[in-house]
Every structure is written in structure tokens, then in C-alpha cells.
Enzyme design. Structure first.
Site, mmCIF file in Angstrom:
data_model
loop_
_atom_site.group_PDB
_atom_site.id
_atom_site.type_symbol
_atom_site.label_atom_id
_atom_site.label_comp_id
_atom_site.label_asym_id
_atom_site.label_seq_id
_atom_site.Cartn_x
_atom_site.Cartn_y
_atom_site.Cartn_z
ATOM 1 N N ALA A 1 28.838 72.865 19.300
ATOM 2 C CA ALA A 1 27.809 71.956 19.522
ATOM 3 C C ALA A 1 27.246 71.846 18.181
ATOM 4 O O ALA A 1 26.998 72.815 17.531
ATOM 5 C CB ALA A 1 26.822 72.278 20.791
ATOM 6 N N GLY B 1 31.600 75.475 21.487
ATOM 7 C CA GLY B 1 31.886 74.237 21.993
ATOM 8 C C GLY B 1 33.437 73.717 21.488
ATOM 9 O O GLY B 1 34.396 73.233 22.119
ATOM 10 N N GLU C 1 35.871 75.786 23.153
ATOM 11 C CA GLU C 1 35.882 75.371 24.538
ATOM 12 C C GLU C 1 36.770 73.907 24.640
ATOM 13 O O GLU C 1 37.441 73.756 25.571
ATOM 14 C CB GLU C 1 34.707 74.990 24.939
ATOM 15 C CG GLU C 1 33.945 75.993 25.426
ATOM 16 C CD GLU C 1 32.259 76.035 25.860
ATOM 17 O OE1 GLU C 1 31.662 75.430 25.355
ATOM 18 O OE2 GLU C 1 32.098 76.358 26.978
ATOM 19 N N GLU D 1 27.846 81.727 21.519
ATOM 20 C CA GLU D 1 26.651 81.058 22.381
ATOM 21 C C GLU D 1 25.488 82.319 22.535
ATOM 22 O O GLU D 1 24.316 81.780 22.293
ATOM 23 C CB GLU D 1 27.056 80.616 23.552
ATOM 24 C CG GLU D 1 27.619 79.332 23.204
ATOM 25 C CD GLU D 1 28.985 79.290 23.124
ATOM 26 O OE1 GLU D 1 29.499 80.274 22.809
ATOM 27 O OE2 GLU D 1 29.992 78.078 23.266
HETATM 28 N N1 CAA Z 1 25.299 72.891 14.349
HETATM 29 C C1 CAA Z 1 24.655 72.312 13.390
HETATM 30 N N2 CAA Z 1 24.500 72.813 12.119
HETATM 31 C C2 CAA Z 1 25.698 73.815 11.923
HETATM 32 C C3 CAA Z 1 26.183 74.271 13.022
HETATM 33 C C4 CAA Z 1 26.263 73.917 14.301
HETATM 34 N N3 CAA Z 1 26.868 74.438 15.440
HETATM 35 N N4 CAA Z 1 26.847 75.449 12.328
HETATM 36 C C5 CAA Z 1 26.574 75.604 11.054
HETATM 37 N N5 CAA Z 1 25.770 74.344 11.022
HETATM 38 C C6 CAA Z 1 25.048 74.037 9.357
HETATM 39 C C7 CAA Z 1 24.431 75.162 8.920
HETATM 40 O O1 CAA Z 1 22.831 74.991 9.235
HETATM 41 C C8 CAA Z 1 24.302 74.907 7.271
HETATM 42 O O2 CAA Z 1 23.599 73.922 7.126
HETATM 43 P P1 CAA Z 1 23.040 73.865 5.661
HETATM 44 O O3 CAA Z 1 24.018 73.997 4.746
HETATM 45 O O4 CAA Z 1 22.019 72.714 5.613
HETATM 46 O O5 CAA Z 1 22.081 75.269 5.580
HETATM 47 C C9 CAA Z 1 25.914 74.499 7.385
HETATM 48 O O6 CAA Z 1 26.351 73.926 8.610
HETATM 49 C C10 CAA Z 1 26.993 75.350 6.823
HETATM 50 O O7 CAA Z 1 26.728 76.719 7.756
HETATM 51 P P2 CAA Z 1 26.899 78.045 6.885
HETATM 52 O O8 CAA Z 1 26.099 78.133 5.737
HETATM 53 O O9 CAA Z 1 26.735 78.993 8.242
HETATM 54 O O10 CAA Z 1 28.568 78.114 6.721
HETATM 55 P P3 CAA Z 1 29.444 79.236 6.583
HETATM 56 O O11 CAA Z 1 30.654 78.948 5.953
HETATM 57 O O12 CAA Z 1 29.031 80.604 6.274
HETATM 58 O O13 CAA Z 1 29.622 79.647 8.352
HETATM 59 C C11 CAA Z 1 29.816 78.969 10.709
HETATM 60 C C12 CAA Z 1 30.197 78.717 9.080
HETATM 61 C C13 CAA Z 1 30.820 80.330 10.971
HETATM 62 C C14 CAA Z 1 30.766 77.994 11.366
HETATM 63 C C15 CAA Z 1 28.659 79.385 10.989
HETATM 64 O O14 CAA Z 1 27.837 78.218 10.463
HETATM 65 C C16 CAA Z 1 28.228 79.514 12.473
HETATM 66 O O15 CAA Z 1 28.449 80.560 12.846
HETATM 67 N N6 CAA Z 1 27.827 78.307 12.979
HETATM 68 C C17 CAA Z 1 27.564 78.419 14.391
HETATM 69 C C18 CAA Z 1 28.562 78.427 15.249
HETATM 70 C C19 CAA Z 1 27.729 78.376 16.798
HETATM 71 O O16 CAA Z 1 27.041 79.203 17.142
HETATM 72 N N7 CAA Z 1 28.564 77.593 17.524
HETATM 73 C C20 CAA Z 1 28.146 77.619 18.985
HETATM 74 C C21 CAA Z 1 27.181 76.426 18.988
HETATM 75 S S1 CAA Z 1 26.474 76.258 20.703
HETATM 76 C C22 CAA Z 1 27.874 75.566 21.337
HETATM 77 O O17 CAA Z 1 28.770 75.366 21.123
HETATM 78 C C23 CAA Z 1 27.302 75.469 22.780
HETATM 79 C C24 CAA Z 1 28.077 74.610 23.960
HETATM 80 O O18 CAA Z 1 28.519 75.273 25.125
HETATM 81 C C25 CAA Z 1 28.762 73.349 23.737
#
Ligand code: CAA
Ligand code: NAI
Length: 723
Positions: free
Chosen positions: A90, A129, A132, A152
Site C-alpha cells: 500500500a 498489499g 496480497e 505490515e
Molecule cells: N508507500 C509509500 N512510499 C514508499 C513505500 C510505500 N509502501 N515503500 C517505499 N516507499 C518510498 C520510500 O519512502 C522512498 O522514498 P524516498 O526516495 O522519497 O526516500 C522510496 O519509496 C524508495 O524506498 P527505499 O529507499 O526504501 O528503497 P529500497 O530499494 O531500499 O527498498 C522496499 C524498497 C524494499 C520496497 C522498501 O521501500 C520497503 O520495505 N517498503 C515498504 C514495504 C511495505 O512495508 N509494504 C507494506 C505496506 S502496508 C500494506 O501494504 C498494508 C496493506 O494491507 C495493504
């Protein structure tokens, strides 16, 4: 009943029609989702950088799946994503805004209703998500390097879009629950093994998924709708106690955290309730967690961690220098751990000591550390050998000549550090980055002992250096932007969380720790015992309090520093002088028995403390938990305010990241500055004024920035934005 792929859907097609046309008849449904028609149509999400499922993506997906459903020329659908990853979840930034339809559930319901097979083409990190969505596809193929997970829990929420229901159905509760509770991703190979993916494809995953889709059409394979899979749940329906056993095996330390308990409950519903009812309850839990303080704090840390590595005032286009070889000077506690960090990341590293004996001791400790990890199952033996081969030990500083980066970790003595840097200046390559791991000393003064102060900065690791994630990067007055960029890039490469700070005594973390330590000691004299003080912090969620931490580090270390500087710590000095050095002697502030690291309150310590109170003419009184907690935490926050005001930390979030990753601050409270905003700055200001008045200590008076923000109704978080 599972749907069968119809005869019509498998009618022969020309190769042209099967291929996903690139640039041909494609329909850009929105800026971020595209439908490439064909017998096997491809839906491509393109929302850089990580294809987060923001509103436009959800709307685009809904539209694309609707069109694909209605388009009679389409027999099967591949769902893919452009760029570096399949959807990584998400869009977390939307969690603080009012929800906007369509929600992800609507998209997944539409996918579930599809009579045409949907194949997910996975690469990068399908997370949250994103995973999912993949679970709502009928099949999943993945590139070999894909890492799949439901992270999450790390954001204080739970998988709210069916993950707690579909993952157990697909791979079984015993495999699903550990993934959900740890939040850690698994490899494509593991996912193939447990059935999460159906095939690993070499080359372009979208092409692999198209080929897969053609095959299932040709073979008339049934639609594998994950929500209909009940067989893996039957066992738990018949043996509900078996679920508790899986929980007992998978649950980590969850004290104080709301999300793990909610996630466990949600997975329990997968076999206890019909899926619709379970999903309804899970959604309610998700909303409750998302709107709660814990998740807000964890989301704050997620973004603050990414911000902290961005140094202010970096000229655009600054490029890090290339690092192919490292050198570490000193093979003691820190040098050994730092060298391991480089080797773990595949960077060859030379460790330089003064004597063969010290070197052998250091190398033996490194080897022992690796062997322990192998014995615990955390590392394969051949990986250990590979890492050990990257480590070379020498006793000649000349060996620093080949290094692109040198990290100095010799004793904490200014003269010695200057001497080492003076020599390095003559030996190291002209473009080498020279870093010091000093805990407190002035990095500018160290830099001045060279003719190349722009190449010098601090890289402050935390003990144990191979484990702790935090890396304080200390920017000196002269540090060149590309040198700073190199330290940040190297930090990330070796798995650290870099936070850029300025020069001052103790930098950010240790300077704030010092403020906490003074009150901790003072409270012992006033009437508290070590277990009362430590208890106030462990109750809040710290893994240990200041006195257990001192016992772990060794009381003699601080004692030696104090002797040299003429400082005093009444109780700690008396303990050291009575031979109580901490865990290493089995006695310090606490007693330790039979080699255990568990602290046991000790009446002998109490005697030492009471005697110290008497010596100071202090009448001991009862201090309650609230007073103890506030007197530990508020002075630390106060020091944080000074640090911000001085610009030693650029943002309050940087301070939070330092405390969460370096000092065990409970992540679900968001770090000291975030926590202060939540408690309310006027309250903290007033309490500090009282504490300062009672102790007669002007240093505890509320800092000017804290006072200013408290008066104006401001917050640390808004202050950063205004700066
Ligand atoms: N939402 C919004 N922004 C996000 C994001 C997300 N899910 N994931 C990453 N970003 C943004 C970061 O803030 C970063 O922004 P900036 O460049 O402005 O700093 C940019 O994307 C790149 O992210 P990283 O620097 O972390 O890049 P990376 O290559 O080192 O890692 C990643 C990539 C493994 C995807 C890591 O970003 C990550 O772990 N992201 C979060 C994943 C996550 O937690 N997903 C679950 C979300 S909750 C959900 O999905 C709930 C549901 O039930 C629907
Ligand atoms: P240590 O005493 O364990 O190791 C220092 C090592 O440096 C010794 O092995 C010594 O032989 C070696 N050494 C001394 N002079 C040398 C020289 N001229 N050339 C090569 N090697 C030399 O000390 P520790 O704890 O590893 O600390 C090192 C540095 O890291 C200090 O500046 C300390 O303040 C800092 N630090 C320590 C932390 C800790 O928790 N121990 C945490 C973060 C930083």
C-alpha cells in the site's frame, strides 16, 4: 467449485496474438496502469519507485481488470509491474489521509470473480498489499531474485487485504504465521518450496508469466482461486490446539505491541470463521491499528530512516566514490565487528593492529563470532569461509595503502588518533575516505592532523558493530560532499541505517545518553535502586535500562575515563573500587550467576548506594515509576532539543532514528522527539523546570527551543518543516 478454463479460451491463436504487444495496441488506462491486450493480456503497473498501490493504481487496476473481463479476445491475464519491483505494498503516505475508493479489497474481489486465469509476474520485492494482490491471482511466477513478504507488522499494522486469510490457505498456517509475525521476506526458492509461487522463471518475468499462462490455457488447468483452498485449514479445524503450538513457535517478543496479537487472532479466524466474516473482522482490526499511536510511530520511523541518510546541503549530482577495498585499524571490540560488516557485504578488508598478539586475538574473536552464527543456523559454513577469506590481518599500517576507505577504531585517546591519522595521511591513496569510529572526540581536530581534512569524517558504529543497525556519520567542518556521500552509500551497502550528524562531544546519541545517565545516578542517591530505574525503562519497552547496560559494557571503562578527566560518578566509582566491574566479574550494579546474563538485584549494591546517600547527607525517599521515568526521559529529550537548535541533527526524525536503531528505544513509540510531541511539549517543559529547580542544576532547565515551541503550541515535527 473451481472454475474450468473454457474451450473458447484455449482456441489456437497466432504467435502474434499471444505475445504482449509492446507499444502496439496497448491502452494506457491511467498514468500508472496499462492494459496490453492480446489472448494473454498484460496489465502493467508503473508507479515508480516501488509501485506502491496508491489510489490511481487501485483505480487503474479496477479499470484494467474490468476491461480484460469484458474483452472477448482476452483469454488470460498476466499482472506485472514496471521498474525495480512488483508492487511493494500500500502507499503508506495515504494512511494519514481519508480513505479514497476504490479500496484494494474491491480490486481483489474483482480478481477473485475472474473466470479468466490471472498469473502474477513477480520480481523485486512483492510486499504487503503487493503480495496480497499476487495472492488473489490464480498463479504466481517469479524471477529468481524475488523476495516476498508481508512486512505490515513492522509498521504496526497487519495484512489487511486478505493476506492473513489467503496465505494460510495457500502455504499452510505453520509457514504463513512466521512470515506474518516476523514481517521478514522469503526468497523465491523458499516460496517455490512452500507453494507460494508456482514457477521460477529466468529472464523477463513478464515473458515467463505469458508462457506460463499459455501453458495453463493449453492444458485447460482449473482456476486455482486461493480463497477456495480449504484443505490446509482442515487440520486446524480438527485440532485447534495445534494452532497455539504454531503461535508459541513463531511469536517473538511482542510485549507492548498491539499488531502481533491482532495478527495472530486474524490468522486464527482463517480456520474458525467463513472467509467473508474473517475478512470483515480483519479489516476492522486493520483500521484500528492504522489509526493507533503505535502504527503512526512506526510509520514515522519508516520515513525518518529514509530521510536520515539524506544530508542537508549536498550539491545536486554528488556521486559517492567507488569502494572496492577497506581497511580497519584496531582489531578490538569495535574494529573486529566493523571488519565483519565489510566482509559480510563482500568487500575485502584488511585489519591492521600493532602487535601479532592483539591481531590474533581479534581475528580469533571474529572467527568465533561467525562460528557461533553458523552453530545457531544463521549462516552456512561455506558462507563463513567465503567471508573469512575476505579478511586479512597485518601489523603494518603500510597495508592501508590499497584501501578505498579506512576506518580507525583504536583506543579512545586524542593523541593516539592524531598520530594514526598523521601517518595515514602519508600512506593512504589520495582519493581514500578516512573515517574515525570515535565515540566522543572532536572529528575536526582529528581531521586537522592530516593535510586532507575534506577526506576525513566520523563513522560511529555501535556495539556489537556487526549487529547494531545504526551508523552515525559525523560530518566534519571540512568534509567534502562526495566523501559524505561515500560514507552513506557504504553504510547502506553494509546493511546499516546511516544518520548524518554534526560535530559535538558525543555526537547525538551519546550526548543524549549522558543527560539520561546523570539523572539515573542522581536518583540512586535520592532513594531508587538500579532495578527501579531500569524497570521504568524496560516497562516502557527498552530492552534494558542504564544500569544493566553499564554492567554489560563494563563499569571499569567509564571509571577509567572519569579518573583521567577528574570526573566522578559516586555509586559507579564505589562499585568499581570494590571490584565490581559488571558482567565480566559476575557483579556490578547487579549479580550474575552461573554465566547467565540475567541481572539479579543485589543487597551489597544497595548497601553501597545507601552509604553514598549518607555521605552526601541525602535523606532517601520513595521515588515512584512515573517520576523515575520522566527524570530519565525528559532530560534526554531536552538535550535533543539543544542538538536540534545547534543543527547537530538536521531533523527531529534523525534523532528518533538514532535512538531506535542505536539505543533500543521502542520503535512503537517513535523515538524521543516523536514521543515528546505526543506527550505534549508544555508538560515536558514544566516538569523539566521542576526537576532543575529541585536538583539545583541549570543544565536541566528547559532548552530554549523546547520553551519556544511549548509557548507557541508548536511541535518538534513542525519545527523541522519550518527550518
Ligand atoms: N508507500 C509509500 N512510499 C514508499 C513505500 C510505500 N509502501 N515503500 C517505499 N516507499 C518510498 C520510500 O519512502 C522512498 O522514498 P524516498 O526516495 O522519497 O526516500 C522510496 O519509496 C524508495 O524506498 P527505499 O529507499 O526504501 O528503497 P529500497 O530499494 O531500499 O527498498 C522496499 C524498497 C524494499 C520496497 C522498501 O521501500 C520497503 O520495505 N517498503 C515498504 C514495504 C511495505 O512495508 N509494504 C507494506 C505496506 S502496508 C500494506 O501494504 C498494508 C496493506 O494491507 C495493504
Ligand atoms: P578496544 O580496546 O577493544 O580496541 C582497540 C584496539 O586498537 C586494540 O586491539 C589495540 O591493540 C588497537 N590499537 C591501539 N593502537 C593502535 C594502533 N596505533 N594501530 C592499530 N591498532 C591499534 O577498543 P574499542 O572498544 O574497540 O574502541 C575502539 C574505538 O571505538 C574507540 O574510539 C571507542 O571510543 C570507539 N567505540 C567504542 C564502542 C564500544 O562500545 N566499545 C562503541 C562505539 C565506538
Amino acid at each position: 467449485m473451481q472454475n474450468r478454463v473454457s474451450q473458447r479460451e484455449t482456441r489456437p491463436k497466432t504467435p502474434q496474438a499471444h505475445a504482449a504487444p509492446r507499444g502496439g495496441r496497448k491502452q494506457a488506462l491511467s498514468q500508472v496502469v496499462e492494459l496490453r491486450p492480446g489472448a494473454v493480456a498484460v496489465i502493467v503497473v508503473d508507479n515508480p519507485p516501488v509501485n506502491a498501490l496508491k489510489h490511481a493504481v487501485r483505480a487503474g487496476l479496477l479499470d484494467a481488470f474490468t476491461r480484460a473481463r469484458d474483452d472477448k479476445s482476452i483469454d488470460a491475464i498476466v499482472l506485472a509491474a514496471a521498474g525495480r519491483t512488483f508492487m511493494a505494498g500500500a502507499d503508506i503516505t495515504e494512511f494519514d489521509k481519508p480513505p479514497q475508493a476504490p479500496g484494494l479489497i474491491e480490486v481483489l474481489d474483482l480478481m477473485d470473480a475472474s473466470k479468466k486465469p490471472i498469473v502474477a509476474a513477480l520480481h523485486g520485492t512483492p510486499l504487503g498489499g503487493g503480495l496480497e494482490v499476487a495472492l488473489a491471482c490464480h498463479y504466481r511466477v517469479a524471477a529468481p531474485t524475488t523476495r516476498l513478504g508481508l512486512p505490515e507488522i513492522k509498521l504496526g499494522i497487519l495484512p489487511g487485504a486478505g493476506g492473513t486469510q489467503r496465505l494460510p490457505r495457500l502455504i499452510g498456517i505453520d509457514k504463513a504465521l512466521p512470515m506474518i509475525l516476523s514481517g521478514d521476506p522469503i526468497s523465491a526458492a523458499q516460496a517455490l518450496d512452500n507453494g507460494l509461487v508456482d514457477e521460477i522463471v529466468e529472464g523477463d518475468p513478464t515473458q515467463g508469466a505469458i508462457a506460463f499462462a499459455r501453458r495453463i490455457l493449453a492444458e485447460k488447468r482449473p482456476l486455482r482461486r486461493v480463497r477456495d483452498m480449504e484443505d490446509k485449514l482442515e487440520f486446524y479445524r480438527a485440532n485447534p490446539n495445534a494452532f497455539d503450538e504454531v503461535v508459541a513457535k513463531s511469536a517473538k517478543r511482542t510485549r507492548g505491541l498491539a499488531a502481533p496479537a491482532a495478527a495472530i487472532e486474524s490468522v486464527r479466524w482463517s480456520f474458525e470463521l467463513p472467509m467473508e466474516e474473517a475478512e470483515r473482522r480483519v479489516r476492522a482490526k486493520f483500521a484500528e491499528l492504522r489509526d493507533g499511536d503505535q502504527s503512526k510511530a512506526q510509520r514515522h520511523i519508516f520515513f525518518a530512516e529514509r530521510e536520515a541518510a539524506k544530508a542537508p546541503n549536498m550539491p545536486a549530482g554528488t556521486k559517492p566514490r567507488e569502494i572496492n577495498r577497506a581497511a580497519v585499524i584496531g582489531a578490538g571490540t569495535m574494529g573486529g565487528g566493523i571488519a565483519m560488516c565489510f566482509a559480510n557485504a563482500g568487500i575485502p578488508v584488511t585489519i591492521i593492529e600493532t602487535s601479532r598478539e592483539a591481531l590474533d586475538r581479534g581475528l580469533a574473536t571474529i572467527k568465533k563470532n561467525y562460528q557461533n552464527t553458523v552453530a545457531r543456523g544463521g549462516l552456512k559454513a561455506d558462507d563463513m569461509e567465503r567471508r573469512l577469506k575476505l579478511l586479512t590481518g597485518v601489523t603494518d599500517l603500510e597495508a592501508a595503502r590499497d584501501a578505498d576507505i579506512v576506518v580507525e577504531a583504536v583506543f579512545e585517546e586524542m593523541d593516539l588518533k592524531k598520530q594514526v591519522f598523521g601517518k595515514l595521511d602519508k600512506i593512504a591513496r589520495p582519493d581514500a575516505v578516512l573515517a574515525t569510529n570515535t565515540s566522543y572526540l572532536n572529528v575536526n581536530e582529528i581531521a586537522k592532523s592530516t593535510q586532507r581534512s575534506p577526506s576525513v569524517l566520523g563513522m560511529h558504529f555501535f556495539s556489537p558493530a556487526n549487529v547494531m543497525r545504526l551508523l552515525e556519520i559525523v560530518r566534519g567542518a571540512d568534509t567534502a560532499p562526495d566523501v559524505l556521500a561515500t560514507a552513506i552509500a557504504v553504510g547502506r551497502k553494509i546493511g546499516k541505517v546511516p544518520a548524518v550528524v554534526g560535530v559535538c562531544h558525543g555526537f547525538v546519541g551519546n550526548r543524549m545518553l549522558h543527560a539520561r545517565g546523570i539523572e539515573a545516578e542522581r536518583m540512586l542517591l535520592e532513594g531508587a535502586l538500579p532495578q527501579d530505574v531500569d524497570g521504568a525503562l524496560t516497562e516502557f519497552g527498552f530492552p534494558m535500562g542504564p544500569f544493566a547496560m553499564s554492567d554489560l559494557a563494563g563499569l571499569d571503562v567509564g571509571w577509567r575515563v572519569r579518573k583521567a578527566s577528574g570526573a566522578k560518578a559516586e555509586v559507579a566509582d564505589a562499585l568499581v573500587e570494590a571490584g565490581r566491574y559488571g558482567q565480566k566479574t559476575g557483579r556490578g550494579f547487579y549479580r550474575y550467576e552461573g554465566g547467565s546474563r540475567s541481572p539479579i538485584p543485589d543487597p551489597d549494591t544497595e548497601r553501597v548506594i545507601v552509604e553514598a546517600s549518607v555521605r552526601h547527607g541525602i535523606k532517601r525517599r520513595n521515588l515512584d515509576r512515573k517520576e523515575i521515568f520522566e527524570r530519565l526521559i525528559f532530560p534526554l529529550i531536552n538535550e535533543g532539543a539543544r542538538i536540534l537548535d545547534e543543527g547537530v541533527a538536521a531533523r527531529p526524525g534523525d534523532i528518533d532514528v538514532i535512538w531506535v536503531y542505536g539505543y533500543g528505544w521502542p520503535v512503537w513509540t517513535g523515538g524521543p522527539m516523536h514521543y515528546a510531541d505526543r506527550v505534549g511539549l508544555p508538560y515536558i517543559r514544566d516538569r523539566l523546570a521542576e526537576i532543575a529547580a529541585r536538583a539545583g542544576n541549570a543544565k536541566l532547565e528547559p532548552a530554549p527551543l523546547l520553551t519556544k515551541l511549548a509557548q507557541s503550541g508548536g511541535k518538534f515535527s513542525t519545527y523541522a518543516k519550518a527550518a
